[in-house]
Scaffold this active site. Structure first.
Site, short mmCIF file in Angstrom:
data_model
loop_
_atom_site.label_atom_id
_atom_site.label_comp_id
_atom_site.label_asym_id
_atom_site.label_seq_id
_atom_site.Cartn_x
_atom_site.Cartn_y
_atom_site.Cartn_z
N GLU A 69 -7.59 5.90 14.68
CA GLU A 69 -7.21 4.50 14.78
C GLU A 69 -6.52 4.22 16.11
O GLU A 69 -5.69 5.00 16.57
CB GLU A 69 -6.23 4.10 13.66
CG GLU A 69 -6.82 4.04 12.27
CD GLU A 69 -5.79 3.53 11.26
OE1 GLU A 69 -4.81 2.85 11.68
OE2 GLU A 69 -5.94 3.83 10.07
N LYS B 70 -3.82 -9.72 9.04
CA LYS B 70 -4.78 -10.68 9.62
C LYS B 70 -4.52 -10.95 11.09
O LYS B 70 -5.39 -11.48 11.79
CB LYS B 70 -4.78 -11.98 8.82
CG LYS B 70 -3.45 -12.69 8.74
CD LYS B 70 -3.56 -13.94 7.86
CE LYS B 70 -2.20 -14.58 7.61
NZ LYS B 70 -1.35 -13.71 6.73
N PHE B 71 -3.32 -10.61 11.57
CA PHE B 71 -3.04 -10.76 13.00
C PHE B 71 -3.12 -9.43 13.74
O PHE B 71 -2.78 -9.35 14.92
CB PHE B 71 -1.68 -11.43 13.21
CG PHE B 71 -1.67 -12.86 12.76
CD1 PHE B 71 -2.42 -13.81 13.41
CD2 PHE B 71 -0.91 -13.24 11.66
CE1 PHE B 71 -2.43 -15.14 12.98
CE2 PHE B 71 -0.91 -14.56 11.22
CZ PHE B 71 -1.67 -15.51 11.88
N GLU C 178 -2.99 7.94 6.27
CA GLU C 178 -1.60 7.94 6.75
C GLU C 178 -0.61 8.33 5.64
O GLU C 178 0.26 7.54 5.27
CB GLU C 178 -1.23 6.58 7.33
CG GLU C 178 -2.00 6.23 8.59
CD GLU C 178 -1.57 4.91 9.22
OE1 GLU C 178 -1.83 4.71 10.41
OE2 GLU C 178 -0.97 4.06 8.50
N ARG D 100 0.86 -1.18 0.00
CA ARG D 100 0.00 0.00 0.00
C ARG D 100 0.90 1.24 0.00
O ARG D 100 2.11 1.13 0.14
CB ARG D 100 -0.95 0.02 1.19
CG ARG D 100 -0.26 0.20 2.54
CD ARG D 100 -1.26 0.22 3.68
NE ARG D 100 -0.63 0.72 4.90
CZ ARG D 100 -1.24 0.81 6.07
NH1 ARG D 100 -2.51 0.43 6.18
NH2 ARG D 100 -0.63 1.28 7.13
#
Length: 655
Positions: A305, A354-355, A153, A114
């Site tokens: 966030e 995913k973690f 960000e 990204r």
């Protein structure tokens, strides 16, 4: 101008990033059920959805987003709609390599992650504007839409050819002539004089050290180019929805953006905060970022966030102990947040994060994480009307400036052990430990409202900033400056004498003979305390009112701390307890008192409006003295004279 209060309307926004494109549609309805159960009233949609919205150049697939916008509205959940421009689709880099950034070695940063975009690429900007235009046109009138979130960000550095051309244009506008640039950059050193604008490049990999002012200007340029990208998208959505606030999320104390300047372009200032749960100073880190963000916002701000549990990017990713998520969320509210949000709503089953925890973890609704989120949502709803929109003026300001940080973070300096954020943290921690709440300010801001101004370190200062500090002291304010302050001007040119002469006179310094940096783990003895990291060989001019001296070693008997009237200079970094005592004394002499006089260790007290937040950062129960009678809004109980706080406990007291 749109205001944050238009979106909050007497409540605290609660929710987070929602990425439903990762899940089948039947899960969306389950998500809404859980959101309502948890008290979620706001979600951010579309942050990383560019490939879903535009699967090939020019295509538009909005049906899925239409469904979600309607679903949110039907269930009373507002939408912060994001432009998806932080993560371009793979087709863009494949078809338009000019959109891909390059690092200082010339290596391409490929798609597959990204933030793989060149901020200077005309092609990227064209596609970003087009998707933003179509999003804004389609959803401008949708009743679920409450706010815009631009990109995500902003953090891209680019040393490629597109950026090089833009850098040259930026420099021509800044300096006008090559003579002006050569003078500012000090190119007489190492035969670096430029005879053509075309010869100027970003600071790419060099045989030895890059020109420091070139690097400094490249930092400024990068911040400005990213800001141009933000403003371009902001102006598009504002044209369609002039009454809705617009934001983008900062990262905590990140080096790449001049957040003072960026904040001026935002309707809502928002930030992402991820302290390490195992860090004993994690809560203080959160407090620092919250204080800085509130100061940039000059009022309420948005916690865009945080993590409900562990993150995925540390070497070892620890979960938050029971109660810490609630505690740190309430800390943000205490220090001005009118929104408490997370990345992300539902923990991903695939992909790089995913973690990284979600409000709904892999354990589902029966898991501890969701149950704690649900409790927090209920409590925020309970206190929202009393809290939202309130603001408290503080009497202490810590000065911080990104340009000074950039200039002082160069290679070839006296000590690589001196890390600017760490020094700022040390000074803020001392005030935090002393239960003294602070704002942050730019060195050129109006400081007259503050009784004490603290400068942990400002290596480079403009003349305007120096005159502002002098005027502040002349006006009766108390100023305390740490080492390596006022060394250079805005071009990273060392001022004669190694510190600006006006500051030397202010502090009572005749000569600053040498800087004496200390090795890691090394310390120096002073009268009453030990110092670390740094020391200086100073000769006083005899006008000082108080001196604390070095003891032993090469600096024996020389000033470590000087006081002249209301101006203090501290030439080393006192150990935490000593720095707390020193700043506590200065605050008391300046007429600043702690929020409460007696607090148990580990308890934080913060006032927001007429509310008193008490936060126990310890694992043991404590009793706090709170003279008078109050109502605890969290429990709806009466508190008289004292209050018991359990492990990681909190109270919000109204007189």
């Amino acid at each position: 101008m749109p205001q944050f209060s238009d979106a909050t309307r007497g409540r605290i926004l609660f929710g987070g990033d929602y990425n439903p494109e990762q899940w089948p549609e039947e899960t969306w309805h389950e998500d809404v059920r859980l959101m309502k159960d948890a008290g979620v009233n706001s979600v951010t949609l579309g942050v990383f959805s560019w490939a879903k919205l535009e699967p090939e150049p020019g295509a538009r697939e909005f049906d899925w987003l239409d469904t979600l916008m309607d679903l949110m509205h039907d269930n009373g959940i507002g939408v912060v709609l994001a432009t998806p421009t932080s993560s371009p689709p793979p087709w863009m880099g494949r078809l338009h390599p000019d959109t891909l950034p390059r690092d200082a070695d010339g290596h391409i940063e490929w798609w597959g992650g990204r933030q793989h975009f060149s901020h200077s690429s005309a092609t990227y900007r064209h596609y970003a504007a087009a998707i933003t235009e179509d999003l804004a046109a389609r959803y401008a009138g949708h009743p679920a839409l409450t706010m815009w979130h631009i990109n995500n960000e902003y953090c891209t550095f680019d040393h490629g050819d597109e950026a090089a051309a833009a850098f040259r244009r930026w420099l021509r506008e800044k300096y006008g002539t090559l003579d002006g640039l050569n003078t500012a950059w000090g190119t007489a050193f190492w035969s670096q004089g430029y005879d053509s604008w075309d010869g100027i490049l970003p600071p790419r990999r060099a045989h030895y050290l890059n020109n420091p002012t070139q690097v400094l200007d490249f930092r400024r340029f990068t911040s400005d180019m990213l800001l141009e990208c933000y403003v371009a998208e902001r102006d598009i959505v504002r044209r369609h929805t002039p009454r809705l606030p617009v934001t983008t999320n900062f990262m905590s104390l990140w080096i790449g953006q001049d957040a003072w300047r960026w904040a001026e372009e935002e309707d809502v200032v928002s930030v992402d905060i991820y302290p390490d749960p195992r860090d004993p100073l994690g809560a203080q880190h959160g407090a620092l970022v919250q204080d800085m963000t509130r100061s940039q916002a000059r009022g309420p701000w948005m916690l865009m966030e945080q993590a409900a549990g562990p993150v995925n990017w540390r070497g070892v990713n620890h979960p938050k102990p029971r109660g810490v998520n609630r505690l740190w969320s309430l800390q943000a509210v205490a220090r001005g947040a009118d929104a408490v949000c997370y990345f992300q709503w539902r923990q991903s089953r695939q992909g790089a994060e995913k973690f990284h925890s979600g409000m709904v973890s892999h354990a589902g609704e029966r898991g501890r994480t969701f149950q704690e989120v649900k409790q927090l949502g209920a409590e925020l709803a309970r206190i929202g009307r009393e809290v939202a929109g309130n603001h408290t003026a503080n009497e202490i300001a810590i000065l911080h400036d990104w340009h000074s940080w950039w200039a002082g973070a160069q290679d070839g300096r006296p000590s690589t052990e001196v890390d600017h954020p760490a020094v700022v943290h040390a000074w803020h921690r001392a005030l935090w430990d002393a239960h003294l709440t602070t704002d942050f300010a730019h060195p050129e801001h109006d400081l007259t409202a503050y009784k004490l101004v603290v400068v942990p370190q400002l290596y480079a200062l403009t003349d305007a900033a120096i005159e502002n500090l002098l005027a502040y002291v002349r006006g009766g304010g108390t100023l305390v400056c740490g080492f390596l302050t006022g060394v250079a001007d805005e071009d990273d040119r060392v001022r004669p004498g190694g510190m600006d002469a006006r500051l030397r006179e202010l502090f009572g310094i005749r000569t600053l003979h040498e800087w004496w940096p200390l090795d890691a783990g090394e310390s120096v003895e002073c009268d009453g305390f030990r110092g670390s990291l740094w020391s200086e060989e100073i000769e006083a001019d005899g006008s000082d009112d108080e001196t604390i001296r070095y003891k032993g070693g090469e600096l024996d008997g020389l000033p470590a701390v000087l006081r002249k009237g209301r101006a203090w200079y501290v030439s080393t970094l006192p150990e935490p307890d000593e720095l707390r005592g020193l700043l506590g004394r200065m605050a008391a002499e300046a007429g600043v008192r702690p929020v409460l006089d007696r607090l148990p260790a580990g308890v934080e007290a913060v006032r927001r409006g007429d509310l008193l937040f008490l936060l126990n950062h310890g694992r043991e129960a404590v009793t706090v003295e709170v003279p008078g009678t109050h109502r605890d809004l969290l429990t709806d109980t009466t508190v008289t004279d004292e209050l018991s706080l359990g492990r990681y406990g909190a109270a919000v007291l109204k007189p």
